[in-house]
Design an enzyme around this catalytic site. Structure first.
Site, PDB file in Angstrom:
ATOM      1  N   ASP A   8       1.767 -30.863  47.230  1.00  0.00           N
ATOM      2  CA  ASP A   8       2.064 -29.712  46.398  1.00  0.00           C
ATOM      3  C   ASP A   8       2.347 -28.556  47.360  1.00  0.00           C
ATOM      4  O   ASP A   8       2.100 -28.675  48.572  1.00  0.00           O
ATOM      5  CB  ASP A   8       0.852 -29.414  45.510  1.00  0.00           C
ATOM      6  CG  ASP A   8       1.032 -28.170  44.670  1.00  0.00           C
ATOM      7  OD1 ASP A   8       2.136 -27.960  44.148  1.00  0.00           O
ATOM      8  OD2 ASP A   8       0.059 -27.405  44.536  1.00  0.00           O
ATOM      9  N   ASP A  10       2.271 -24.527  46.238  1.00  0.00           N
ATOM     10  CA  ASP A  10       1.482 -23.337  45.897  1.00  0.00           C
ATOM     11  C   ASP A  10      -0.004 -23.654  45.812  1.00  0.00           C
ATOM     12  O   ASP A  10      -0.426 -24.525  45.050  1.00  0.00           O
ATOM     13  CB  ASP A  10       1.963 -22.769  44.558  1.00  0.00           C
ATOM     14  CG  ASP A  10       3.347 -22.173  44.650  1.00  0.00           C
ATOM     15  OD1 ASP A  10       3.491 -21.100  45.270  1.00  0.00           O
ATOM     16  OD2 ASP A  10       4.291 -22.786  44.123  1.00  0.00           O
ATOM     17  N   ASP A 168      -4.013 -29.063  44.467  1.00  0.00           N
ATOM     18  CA  ASP A 168      -5.096 -28.085  44.372  1.00  0.00           C
ATOM     19  C   ASP A 168      -5.475 -27.753  42.941  1.00  0.00           C
ATOM     20  O   ASP A 168      -6.459 -27.062  42.714  1.00  0.00           O
ATOM     21  CB  ASP A 168      -4.709 -26.785  45.089  1.00  0.00           C
ATOM     22  CG  ASP A 168      -3.641 -26.018  44.307  1.00  0.00           C
ATOM     23  OD1 ASP A 168      -3.974 -24.964  43.739  1.00  0.00           O
ATOM     24  OD2 ASP A 168      -2.497 -26.483  44.241  1.00  0.00           O
TER      25      ASP A 168
END
Length: 227
Positions: A8, A10, A168
């Site tokens: 990922d 961000d 996250d």
């Protein structure tokens, strides 16, 4: 056999999650309103344009139309100012270097725009590590839909069982698992407040576990899953 890692962006490579939330909070406070984290947390890891319009919500709260263009530009400049002081998150570059050493394929699957992800990776000197990058520009639906991960797997020419996803957020974990990947959750200071219990493995930081150990754990857990 693990042949690739899909990251990922961000909140995993750069802590943009905290800065975007802070910049929107400041906009809301200027209008004497609040943007609760329990509402914001639901859209972390997805494309805001697809799931949530913070200006529309603010207009509803204040009961009038606002200058959207002015608000968007002011918020963006504030976010970029905050990001200018943000370092690459701990352990990320070391993981990328070691992944290359091990001959792993590397990809990005992000719900943000290509311009956003590409620009920051280039600025941070990380663009060179990734063979493929798929963003919201490439799919009809972003996370928690699995489309981004399926596309990344196809571009990397590997199967789901040969890859590990690094995420996250709960939405990101769900997307990776729906695509059949083993998913490791590494929360940032914002997403640590969210439930990530459905991840296959959770670590506090990429600094806490060598890439070889992570691959070993993923392989063992994969083998333990009944067919």
């Amino acid at each position: 056999m693990i042949r690739g890692l899909i990251f990922d962006f961000d909140g995993l490579i750069l802590d943009t999650e905290s800065t975007v939330y802070q910049s929107w909070q400041e906009i809301y406070r200027e209008h004497n309103q609040d943007l609760p984290f329990d509402e914001w947390g639901e859209i972390i890891g997805v494309s805001p344009d697809e799931h949530f319009d913070p200006i529309e919500r603010l207009e509803t709260l204040v009961g009038q139309r606002l200058n959207r263009g002015e608000i968007k530009e002011k918020r963006l400049q504030r976010e970029l100012g905050l990001l200018a002081t943000q370092p690459i998150l701990p352990g990320v570059e070391n993981y990328l270097q070691n992944a290359q050493r091990l001959g792993l394929k590397l990809g990005i699957a992000s719900s943000s725009s290509r311009k956003w992800v590409h620009g920051h990776l280039k600025r941070l000197g990380l663009l060179k590590y990734f063979q493929v990058m798929h963003t919201s520009d490439d799919v009809e639906h972003t996370k928690p839909d699995p489309a981004l991960y399926r596309l990344a797997l196809k571009s990397l020419d590997i199967n789901a069982e040969e890859a590990i996803a690094l995420e996250d957020s709960p939405n990101g974990v769900t997307a990776a698992q729906r695509a059949g990947l083993f998913c490791v959750a590494i929360p940032n200071p914002l997403t640590i407040q969210l439930c990530l219990d459905h991840a296959d493995l959770r670590i506090d930081s990429l600094e806490d576990m060598a890439i070889e150990t992570l691959i070993e754990k993923a392989t063992i857990k994969r083998k333990a899953i009944p067919l």
